[in-house]
Enzyme design. Structure first.
Site, short mmCIF file in Angstrom:
data_model
loop_
_atom_site.label_atom_id
_atom_site.label_comp_id
_atom_site.label_asym_id
_atom_site.label_seq_id
_atom_site.Cartn_x
_atom_site.Cartn_y
_atom_site.Cartn_z
N LYS A 15 -54.98 15.11 60.88
CA LYS A 15 -56.34 14.53 61.00
C LYS A 15 -56.73 13.78 59.72
CE LYS A 15 -58.47 18.51 61.79
NZ LYS A 15 -57.33 19.48 61.79
N ARG A 91 -65.93 22.19 64.60
CA ARG A 91 -64.84 23.12 64.91
C ARG A 91 -65.29 24.24 65.84
NH1 ARG A 91 -61.76 22.01 60.01
NH2 ARG A 91 -59.83 23.15 59.86
N ARG A 130 -46.19 21.84 53.21
CA ARG A 130 -47.16 20.83 52.74
C ARG A 130 -47.47 20.98 51.25
NH1 ARG A 130 -52.75 19.61 55.90
NH2 ARG A 130 -53.45 21.63 55.12
N ARG A 163 -51.60 24.40 49.03
CA ARG A 163 -52.96 24.92 49.23
C ARG A 163 -52.92 26.42 49.47
NH1 ARG A 163 -56.07 21.24 53.57
NH2 ARG A 163 -56.69 23.30 54.30
N ARG A 174 -55.32 30.60 60.93
CA ARG A 174 -56.00 29.32 61.19
C ARG A 174 -55.67 28.81 62.60
NH1 ARG A 174 -54.00 25.96 56.38
NH2 ARG A 174 -55.34 24.30 57.14
P1 AMP Z 1 -59.20 21.79 56.68
O1 AMP Z 1 -58.99 21.09 55.38
O2 AMP Z 1 -59.89 20.92 57.70
O3 AMP Z 1 -57.95 22.42 57.22
O4 AMP Z 1 -60.22 22.99 56.39
C1 AMP Z 1 -59.88 24.05 55.50
C2 AMP Z 1 -60.76 25.23 55.75
O5 AMP Z 1 -62.15 24.89 55.51
C3 AMP Z 1 -60.77 25.78 57.17
O6 AMP Z 1 -59.65 26.65 57.42
C4 AMP Z 1 -62.09 26.53 57.20
O7 AMP Z 1 -62.02 27.75 56.48
C5 AMP Z 1 -63.01 25.59 56.41
N1 AMP Z 1 -63.64 24.59 57.29
C6 AMP Z 1 -63.40 23.25 57.34
N2 AMP Z 1 -64.17 22.67 58.27
C7 AMP Z 1 -64.90 23.64 58.86
C8 AMP Z 1 -65.85 23.67 59.90
N3 AMP Z 1 -66.20 22.55 60.57
N4 AMP Z 1 -66.42 24.87 60.22
C9 AMP Z 1 -66.08 25.99 59.56
N5 AMP Z 1 -65.17 26.04 58.58
C10 AMP Z 1 -64.58 24.88 58.22
#
Ligand code: AMP
Length: 218
Positions: A15, A91, A130, A163, A174
């Site tokens: 994404k 989400r 990654r 990460r 996740r």
């Molecule tokens: P990402 O970089 O999109 O994979 O997001 C990393 C982490 O941030 C996720 O695993 C969640 O813990 C938190 N996070 C990101 N976006 C959201 C969201 N829309 N709602 C809740 N937690 C989020």
């Protein structure tokens, strides 16, 4: 007319990569909730402190603070002018409904929701290797896209890191959270007639070509 689109899909599906390509090609502002959370953690803000514990466990940050944080960014002049490509938000169905309400208040309609789709096995494989640049955010993969100099970014020479939430146990959590909370978001947008499905198991440039085709058709 500026584009207003959402990218939805499991962690590691690409994404962030695709949103950045769309921003570069079309000038649409990329709004990534994960990136915003990580910069809040870096800056040691109250929101960052709160988000950190959830993110490290692979859980979702609570809806209330997440919605507030994203709505604030949607209301900026830059986003009003350039439009947006949301990546990582919404989400949960609660977040999607809050977004619908916010856009209705602003008199804005969504142009489309692109669902990037791959099997769970591909997600695990991609996230396991990654690597991300600590400075410019460029993404690498230890097998599929290694940097020329091990451990350092090709673009800005800064160190690369794994990460915290890309560790195997957290990846599984996740994915579970995605199936439980985010799959219903895809159904929500499908029922609104906004959903376009894209096979994201291919090369990023091929996925991007299809996104452009789909956007052209919107
Ligand atoms: P990402 O970089 O999109 O994979 O997001 C990393 C982490 O941030 C996720 O695993 C969640 O813990 C938190 N996070 C990101 N976006 C959201 C969201 N829309 N709602 C809740 N937690 C989020």
């Amino acid at each position: 007319m500026p584009l207003r689109i959402i990218l939805v899909g499991p962690p590691g599906v690409g994404k962030g990569t695709q949103a950045a390509l769309v921003e570069e090609a079309l000038g649409t502002k990329q709004l990534s909730s994960g990136v915003v959370f990580r910069s809040e953690i870096e800056a040691e803000t109250d929101l960052g402190q709160l988000a950190k514990s959830y993110i490290e466990r692979g859980e979702l940050v609570p809806n209330g603070v997440t919605i507030q944080m994203m709505v604030k960014r949607l209301r900026t002049d830059e986003v009003r002018k350039k439009g947006f490509i949301l990546d990582g938000f919404p989400r949960t169905v609660r977040q999607a409904e809050a977004l619908t309400e916010e856009l209705a208040k602003e008199g804005i309609t969504l142009d489309g929701v692109l669902s990037l789709e791959v099997d769970d096995g591909v997600v695990v494989e991609r996230l396991s290797g990654r690597l991300g640049c600590t400075k410019c955010g460029e993404i690498y993969h230890s097998v599929n896209k290694p940097p020329s100099r091990e451990g350092y970014c090709d673009k800005c020479n800064s160190p690369l890191i794994v990460r915290e939430d890309d560790k195997p146990e957290t990846i599984r959590e996740r994915l579970r959270v995605f199936h439980e909370n985010t799959k219903p978001v895809i159904d929500y947008y499908e029922s609104l007639g906004l959903l376009k499905r894209i096979d994201a198991s291919r090369d990023p440039q091929d996925v991007f070509s299809e996104i452009k085709l789909k956007l052209g058709a919107i």
